[in-house]
Write a protein that holds these residues in place. Structure first.
Motif, PDB file in Angstrom:
ATOM      1  N   ARG A 103     -15.868 -32.332  -0.730  1.00  0.00           N
ATOM      2  CA  ARG A 103     -16.789 -33.362  -0.241  1.00  0.00           C
ATOM      3  C   ARG A 103     -18.191 -33.164  -0.835  1.00  0.00           C
ATOM      4  N   ALA A 104     -18.582 -31.901  -0.992  1.00  0.00           N
ATOM      5  CA  ALA A 104     -19.909 -31.593  -1.521  1.00  0.00           C
ATOM      6  C   ALA A 104     -19.947 -31.571  -3.049  1.00  0.00           C
ATOM      7  N   GLY A 105     -18.787 -31.709  -3.665  1.00  0.00           N
ATOM      8  CA  GLY A 105     -18.723 -31.670  -5.117  1.00  0.00           C
ATOM      9  C   GLY A 105     -19.069 -30.310  -5.701  1.00  0.00           C
ATOM     10  N   ARG A 106     -18.664 -29.250  -5.006  1.00  0.00           N
ATOM     11  CA  ARG A 106     -19.006 -27.897  -5.431  1.00  0.00           C
ATOM     12  C   ARG A 106     -17.753 -27.040  -5.547  1.00  0.00           C
ATOM     13  N   GLU A 107     -17.859 -25.943  -6.315  1.00  0.00           N
ATOM     14  CA  GLU A 107     -16.805 -24.939  -6.369  1.00  0.00           C
ATOM     15  C   GLU A 107     -17.349 -23.659  -5.743  1.00  0.00           C
ATOM     16  N   LEU A 108     -16.645 -23.144  -4.757  1.00  0.00           N
ATOM     17  CA  LEU A 108     -17.086 -21.951  -4.051  1.00  0.00           C
ATOM     18  C   LEU A 108     -16.212 -20.752  -4.407  1.00  0.00           C
ATOM     19  N   GLY A 109     -16.865 -19.665  -4.763  1.00  0.00           N
ATOM     20  CA  GLY A 109     -16.129 -18.428  -4.955  1.00  0.00           C
ATOM     21  C   GLY A 109     -15.710 -17.879  -3.605  1.00  0.00           C
TER      22      GLY A 109
END
Length: 239
Positions: A119-125
């Motif tokens: 939804r946030a358009g991010r990739e989280l480690g």
């Protein structure tokens, strides 16, 4: 230089000396270990001073502290780590600023974090938090999954959009077989890391060790140490 900046600079130098000495003793290069400064209860102004002093990795363990601090320091080139136990109702907020979540310990959390990251358009480690005080199928006193649950969570992270499997994290346990045995605890975590990398070779991050035991973590092979008190000073009591 302000008094606070001078204090932080002196503390950072002392921690740097400890890390460098631990690396030398273990036959490791200094650049194999990344310092993460845990800034809980301290203000965004300290984060800015630490950035001026060269720190690039910051950590928080409570969303209510982390979210406003991340916004206040959004203009800085920082990597934010979330290291506390994470409730699913905080996931949307955390996914907005955290670059790495170090406390993955259940599938439900992975599912929620994936949705929020997309939804946030991010990739989280993601680091799977291993509880060395947990029995099979259980969770630890300070969060984390029992060792026999690592692979299930690793597969779940790798199959989840918006998430990236980076490795493992642990907190030295206060109870159980490894209580008071930090070196042995961290060595055991490294064994789990080696097993994990057999099937997930990119998951090579190992986060272990804090102010009191960073030397033991470096000796065991940790790639990241999480230091708060030794850099920022004794924290004020929370009300």
């Amino acid at each position: 230089m302000t008094d606070r900046k001078a204090e932080l600079a002196a503390n950072l130098a002392a921690v740097e000396e400890r890390i460098a000495a631990a690396c030398a003793a273990a036959g490791r290069a200094r650049d194999e270990v990344t310092l993460i400064v845990v800034t809980k209860t301290y203000p965004a102004s300290d984060v800015r001073l630490l950035h001026e002093l060269g720190v690039r990795h910051m950590a928080e363990n409570r969303d209510q502290d982390a979210a406003p601090k991340a916004v206040a320091c959004a203009d800085l080139d920082l990597t934010w780590h979330f290291v506390g136990q994470l409730q699913t109702n905080k996931v949307r907020s955390v996914a907005g600023y955290a670059d790495v979540v170090q406390s993955i310990d259940r599938v439900r959390l992975i599912t929620a974090l994936s949705s929020a990251a997309v939804r946030a358009g991010r990739e989280l480690g993601c680091l799977i938090q291993v509880a060395l005080d947990a029995d099979s199928g259980g969770r630890g006193e300070r969060g984390g999954v029992a060792p026999d649950g690592i692979e299930e969570l690793a597969v779940a992270v790798e199959r989840s959009p918006g998430l990236r499997l980076d490795g493992l994290m642990t907190v030295a346990p206060l109870v159980g077989a490894y209580a008071g045995r930090q070196r042995a605890a961290f060595a055991r975590l490294m064994e789990f890391s080696s097993d994990l990398r057999t099937g997930h070779p990119a998951a090579n991050m190992v986060s272990a060790g804090m102010s009191a035991d960073l030397e033991e973590a470096v000796a065991a092979g940790a790639t990241h140490v999480r230091v708060g008190t030794a850099v920022l000073g004794v924290r004020p009591r929370l009300g």
